[in-house]
Scaffold this active site. Structure first.
Site, short mmCIF file in Angstrom:
data_model
loop_
_atom_site.label_atom_id
_atom_site.label_comp_id
_atom_site.label_asym_id
_atom_site.label_seq_id
_atom_site.Cartn_x
_atom_site.Cartn_y
_atom_site.Cartn_z
N ASP A 264 -8.70 44.97 26.30
CA ASP A 264 -9.91 45.52 25.72
C ASP A 264 -11.15 44.75 26.16
O ASP A 264 -12.13 45.33 26.63
CB ASP A 264 -9.77 45.42 24.20
N ALA A 265 -11.07 43.44 26.03
CA ALA A 265 -12.22 42.61 26.41
C ALA A 265 -12.43 42.67 27.91
O ALA A 265 -13.57 42.67 28.38
CB ALA A 265 -11.97 41.18 25.95
N CYS B 264 -10.31 50.74 38.06
CA CYS B 264 -10.00 51.75 39.07
C CYS B 264 -8.50 52.02 39.17
O CYS B 264 -8.09 53.09 39.61
CB CYS B 264 -10.48 51.30 40.45
N CYS C 265 11.08 57.89 15.48
CA CYS C 265 12.44 57.98 14.94
C CYS C 265 13.37 56.89 15.51
O CYS C 265 14.35 56.53 14.87
CB CYS C 265 13.02 59.38 15.11
#
Lengths: 390, 736
Positions: B194-195, B235, B247
């Site tokens: 994320d960072a 990219c 399940c």
């Protein structure tokens, strides 16, 4: 001032007032003794004034407060107590403290390799930037002990590439490179014993090296490397021998594990088979006829041999060069190529010039070469999983 | 004039007495230049002064016997080590993101290499398990800011340089595009995808080159991303964190990790977490009992119920009753091993239950993280494999300690790998479940690694990777585009290399981050709410922190500090609406624009209505296309190059390359975040025998040529040096 000494391996601690080789100097002050104990055992030892000592072994779940009035008695009792608890706790297992500290790397190489690592003792000569990186890596990884030797004083070059040396003149003046590096390395990991030996490398006897599992030599002439390598080879116990040199953006590592047995992974989940590698000595490895070496042998190998020959022929200390030496080095190269009956293009001029002019170390490359040498030591202990460098 | 042999000789003759020092100075800035000077003796002194001014060329001048003209060669290849004094490095302003394993090594190597203006951001504080590799930190620093302590430690051996530390999240709004613009290069030593994405976007927006890195165990990777010249970080596909079908977790676990997920995400969350949170454990048990009332009650501690009774009831319900219920559905077990129900009375006797644990030893209530069931049970070694009985004892003891010593936290706990009691509980529960399903048990140490997604880390790899980052950073600062390399640290010597250099990728023309290609989203517009779209796509997939969602000119959703109450109310009402009933309805064919103002990243999404989704493979209930993420396909597909590469790339892979690819492909895990991203090992044998076919997309072909020219596998120079300028030039000629 208590008069006492404290020494031994990780498992047995002896206490004696007339020890010939105390870990702590006999003139230690109270706080030095405290710091020494903490370094030695990895436990916090807190001193209150002159009389009361509190020892907390939080990691074994034991917590005791001891109060004594006699200084000498303090020292005796504390060492006894620490020894006993240590023996109880340690055995063949890693302590909780070790498991917590080494958590992330045990997940890579397993607890068994970590135990073996903590029993390895390493001798290091020549505190250059690359060697400093290597030492940092093995101290962090948690080897048993590291013994440093380098009686040279601090130079600008050492300051430039060795981050273990504090740059203030009042700190480094009067101390040798080994002493300064030792001070910094100790802080990286209280569980590793780092010390300094003072001696002339070439005069050290064979038995000196018996204490170690690994001998690492840097920044000294090839003749000295050969000498030390032979001493290690003559011992009944296997002592691994490494050399490392770094110049500019290039570096060379030599590894001699003598006869080295390892398990080779079978193909496609087949059974592992035992293999044996026979390592060459430094002399054999550096005197091989050039024409008979594998075609893909790195050019750097030949260039380094030319540089060594030049240093030897001119009585130079390793790495002491100027641009004026370029013509003479190139001439020596032509001579060597002729003697070995290989073409001159075997050793590119540009590479030789680079090694002569940029004879000092380039810090990012120190980090890389020092990292790889650190892994060599690790992989010698855990051969099944990873590469071995020949 | 360029001399013979392509060796970049420069021949300067008859320099006038008005010799301008700036001329040779600019020449000396060129790396690997050989200068051949033919000078008047009077100019020698001036040249000498210039060279002294520029330390790498501090030369001694010898004059030949001819008095008027001196001929000598000045510089040979530019020595890297003397770059420490180079203005390109001294004057550079560098941003480091992350002061962890790579960060510590990087900061040290940067300082040693002559960098004098370094800024470092890290939001973390120091923990004990960092100390084995993050060598700038000591025991006494535990709990302090990593960025700050790292700064202070490096200033001790380089007191005269400037290091600014920020104990903050790089995603904070003050680290905006303008902040990034002040830097010459950004160096990443991060531990999450994320960072990394966030920094990538800011670097693209600010047009600052980025050097990205990652390590796991002995594997490592460094890459350079320069807008317009190379690919951007996004990219190529990145592995997404592994998810499991519901399940498998709730009914049919087959691996230990399934049991861990069950224990951590379901049981732990149910017992100690937020009661209002959706929990599949709840759904399943109510489904199977047919009475939701009863299922709700099971996990609630009744009044007057002793903790022992409560523990046994939970234990018997989840490990006994629920398993029996599951067994009654015979269809499920036709091709699977049947699980065995486990009841507490069979494992642990009533007396043992009474004696279980000595709470005095368990740690103090004042410090929740000191509470430990292992300590109170006298279990010492976290590497030991506990029996079913031991696991059950830990289960009961941990439950008892949570209620006895940490009751206040119940209802708000989240699993945390640094919370020993939580780890103990999850280990025990996972092991009991594993025993029930015939799956091998694991030690606490192993279970902790799985539950906490702990990335393996070693000091040496970080040191090597940091060295490689600095080398790439120097090339970036010197604008030495042709020398940029992606490097991989390998576990095994491959083609005689431990560190494998590869030419950087060309930008991916269909990358939605650095190009402007729209994405397509298949979603049920009549049932999915705007909230689902924000959570599962905008946040989870696009990694946006402060998103703004627009349909044409109407604003559907926005996050920000400066919104008034009416807007906030309006947006939160929108969140709960299904897409097709929003004020500006979103239906098939709609194009939504999603924008993150902080990241200066905009992305268009074409909506396509679809009603049915496969619960197993498409658990989100929506599918995003065009987003570069590893498709969840069988393993061998990993070898396929990322989107945009045609078939030709496959033909050019020889078998040896394929075998090695495994090593490269293995380089993934969170900390690296670039696996499917398979690069070919540098080997030119295949290019010489395998000319690219015509239908290949241009970028791919270009990539290939470049990849292959690095090392031609022949007996040519194999040494991987920094001065491959010469080597490459030779190679290029040879290949032609």
């Amino acid at each position: 001032k208590p008069s006492f000494g404290l020494y031994g391996t990780r498992k047995t601690f002896l206490f004696s007032s007339d020890s010939s080789k105390p870990i702590l100097p006999c003139s230690s002050t109270l706080s030095e003794v405290g710091a020494g104990l903490q370094r030695e055992f990895g436990f916090p030892v807190v001193w209150f004034g002159r009389c009361v000592i509190q020892v907390q072994f939080t990691d074994s779940g034991i917590s005791r407060v001891l109060g004594f009035s006699s200084l000498l008695l303090n020292c005796l009792l504390i060492v006894n107590l620490v020894t006993r608890v240590r023996l109880e706790m340690e055995g063949e297992q890693l302590t909780e403290q070790e498991t917590a500290l080494y958590d992330r790397q045990i997940r890579v190489w397993g607890a068994d390799a970590q135990r073996r690592l903590s029993k390895s003792h390493i001798f290091v000569y020549g505190m250059k930037g690359t060697v400093a990186e290597f030492c940092k890596n093995i101290v962090l990884a948690g080897v048993g002990s590291v013994t440093l030797m380098d009686d040279r004083a601090v130079t600008n070059e050492a300051l430039a590439s060795n981050f273990l040396i504090p740059p203030e003149e009042k700190v480094y003046s009067g101390k040798t490179l080994a002493e300064l590096c030792c001070d910094s390395l100790k802080e990286f990991n209280p569980m590793v014993h780092v010390s300094v030996e003072k001696a002339e490398l070439v005069t050290l006897g064979q038995q000196f090296f018996e204490k170690f599992d690994v001998v690492v030599i840097s920044s000294c002439p090839p003749a000295t490397k050969i000498l030390i390598n032979e001493k290690c080879r003559k011992l009944s116990k296997r002592v691994a021998f490494y050399t490392v040199e770094c110049r500019d953006s290039c570096g060379e590592i030599f590894v001699d594990l003598q006869n080295y047995k390892y398990m080779k992974k079978g193909k496609a989940d087949g059974p592992a088979s035992e293999c044996e590698l026979r390592y060459s000595s430094f002399q054999e490895a550096t005197s091989a006829p050039w024409g008979r070496l594998q075609r893909r042998t790195s050019k750097l190998y030949f260039a380094m041999r030319v540089i060594e020959s030049f240093e030897e022929a001119n009585g130079r200390n390793p790495g002491v060069f100027s641009v004026e030496d370029v013509p003479a080095v190139l001439q020596l190269k032509r001579k060597l190529c002729e003697a070995q009956s290989v073409s001159e293009s075997f050793v590119p001029d540009t590479l030789l010039e680079r090694l002569v002019i940029g004879s000092i170390e380039f810090p990012p490359v120190c980090a890389i070469i020092g990292g790889i040498l650190g892994q060599v030591h690790l992989f010698a202990l855990i051969p099944l999983k990873f590469y071995t460098i020949n | 004039r360029t001399g013979a042999n392509n060796s970049h000789r420069l021949f300067c003759s008859s320099l006038s007495p008005e010799f301008d020092s700036s001329i040779p100075l600019s020449l000396f800035h060129l790396p690997f230049l050989r200068l051949l000077f033919c000078l008047q003796t009077t100019s020698v002194n001036q040249l000498e002064q210039t060279c002294n001014f520029f330390p790498p060329l501090s030369l001694s001048f010898s004059t030949s016997s001819t008095p008027s003209v001196t001929l000598f060669r000045v510089s040979t290849p530019f020595p890297m080590a003397s770059l420490q004094q180079s203005p390109a490095i001294k004057g550079a302003k560098v941003l480091m993101v992350g002061a962890g394993g790579i960060g510590c090594e990087l900061l040290k190597t940067l300082a040693l290499s002559g960098f004098e203006d370094i800024h470092i951001i890290d939001m973390d504080t120091i923990e004990v398990s960092n100390l084995n590799r993050q060598f700038l930190f000591r025991q006494k620093h535990v709990g302090q800011s990593k960025a700050k302590v790292a700064r202070d430690a490096v200033l001790r051996f380089r007191p005269h340089i400037s290091i600014s530390s920020y104990h903050a999240n790089v995603k904070d709004s003050n680290f905006n595009v303008d902040f990034f613009k002040q830097f010459n290069v950004v160096l990443n030593g991060l531990d999450n995808l994320d960072a990394r994405r966030h920094v990538n976007r800011l670097c693209l927006a600010a047009e600052v080159p980025l050097v990205e890195s990652g390590t796991t165990g002995f594997l490592g990777q460094v890459s350079v991303h320069v807008k317009g010249r190379t690919d951007c970080y996004e990219c190529n596909p990145k592995p997404s964190p592994k998810t499991y079908p519901v399940c498998t977790i709730t009914s049919t676990p087959s691996k230990f990790v399934h049991c861990i997920v069950w224990a951590k995400e379901l049981l732990f969350a149910k017992l100690f977490g937020d009661k209002n949170q959706d929990n599949d454990l709840n759904v399943r048990s109510s489904d199977s009992t047919g009475s939701s009332e009863q299922a709700e009650d099971v996990f609630e501690r009744k009044a007057n119920e002793s903790i022992e009774q409560y523990g046994r009831r939970i234990y018997d319900h989840v490990f006994g009753y629920n398993i029996e219920q599951a067994l009654s559905n015979e269809e499920t077990w036709k091709s699977r091993n049947k699980p065995r129900p486990i009841y507490s009375r069979d494992v642990i006797s009533a007396e043992l239950m009474q004696q279980n644990g000595n709470s005095d030893k368990a740690g103090s209530a004042g410090d929740p993280l000191s509470v430990s069931a292992m300590a109170s049970l006298g279990l010492k070694n976290p590497q030991d494999l506990w029996s079913l009985k031991d696991n059950s004892r830990v289960f009961f003891e941990a439950l008892k300690l949570f209620f006895g010593k940490r009751e206040k936290e119940i209802g708000s706990l989240c699993f945390d790998k640094d919370d020993p009691l939580a780890v103990e509980f999850v280990t025990a529960a996972a092991n009991i479940r594993a025993a029930s399903f015939g799956i091998p048990l694991h030690s606490l140490f192993e279970a902790k690694g799985i539950a906490g997604n702990i990335v393996h880390a070693v000091a040496t790899t970080n040191a090597i990777v940091a060295g490689l980052i600095v080398i790439e950073a120097i090339k970036v600062l010197q604008k030495d585009f042709d020398s940029y390399r992606m490097s991989y640290c390998l576990e095994h010597v491959t083609q005689k290399m431990l560190i494998m250099p590869v030419q950087p990728f060309e930008p991916n023309k269909s990358c939605c981050v650095c190009s402007e290609t729209p994405l397509t989203l298949e979603i049920d517009t009549n049932h999915s709410k705007l909230r689902d779209f924000v959570e599962k796509i905008v946040k989870a997939k696009l990694s946006m922190t402060s998103p703004l969602i627009m349909h044409g000119s109407s604003l559907l959703y926005e996050v920000g500090d400066d919104l008034d109450d009416a807007m906030i109310a309006n947006y939160s009402a929108n969140l709960e609406k299904v897409l097709s009933s929003l004020p500006s309805p979103v239906t098939s064919g709609t194009m939504l624009t999603v924008e993150d103002l902080q990241q200066e990243f905009t992305c268009n999404i074409n909506i396509k209505h679809r009603e049915e989704f496969d619960e197993e493979n498409e658990p989100d209930g929506m599918v995003l296309h065009g987003w570069t993420q590893v498709p969840t396909k069988p393993k061998d597909d990993d070898d396929k190059p990322p989107t945009g590469n045609g078939d030709s790339s496959k033909t050019s892979q020889t078998e040896t390359v394929e075998a090695e690819a495994e090593v490269v492909v293995k380089i993934n895990i969170e900390e690296i975040g670039a696996s499917g991203n398979k690069r070919k090992a540098p080997d030119s044998r295949d290019i010489s025998t395998d000319p690219p076919s015509n239908d290949v997309n241009e970028a791919t072909a270009a990539n290939h040529k470049k990849v292959h020219k690095i090392d031609d596998g022949d007996d040519e120079e194999e040494l991987v040096m920094l001065d491959h300028w010469d080597i490459d030039t030779n190679k290029k000629q040879k290949l032609r």
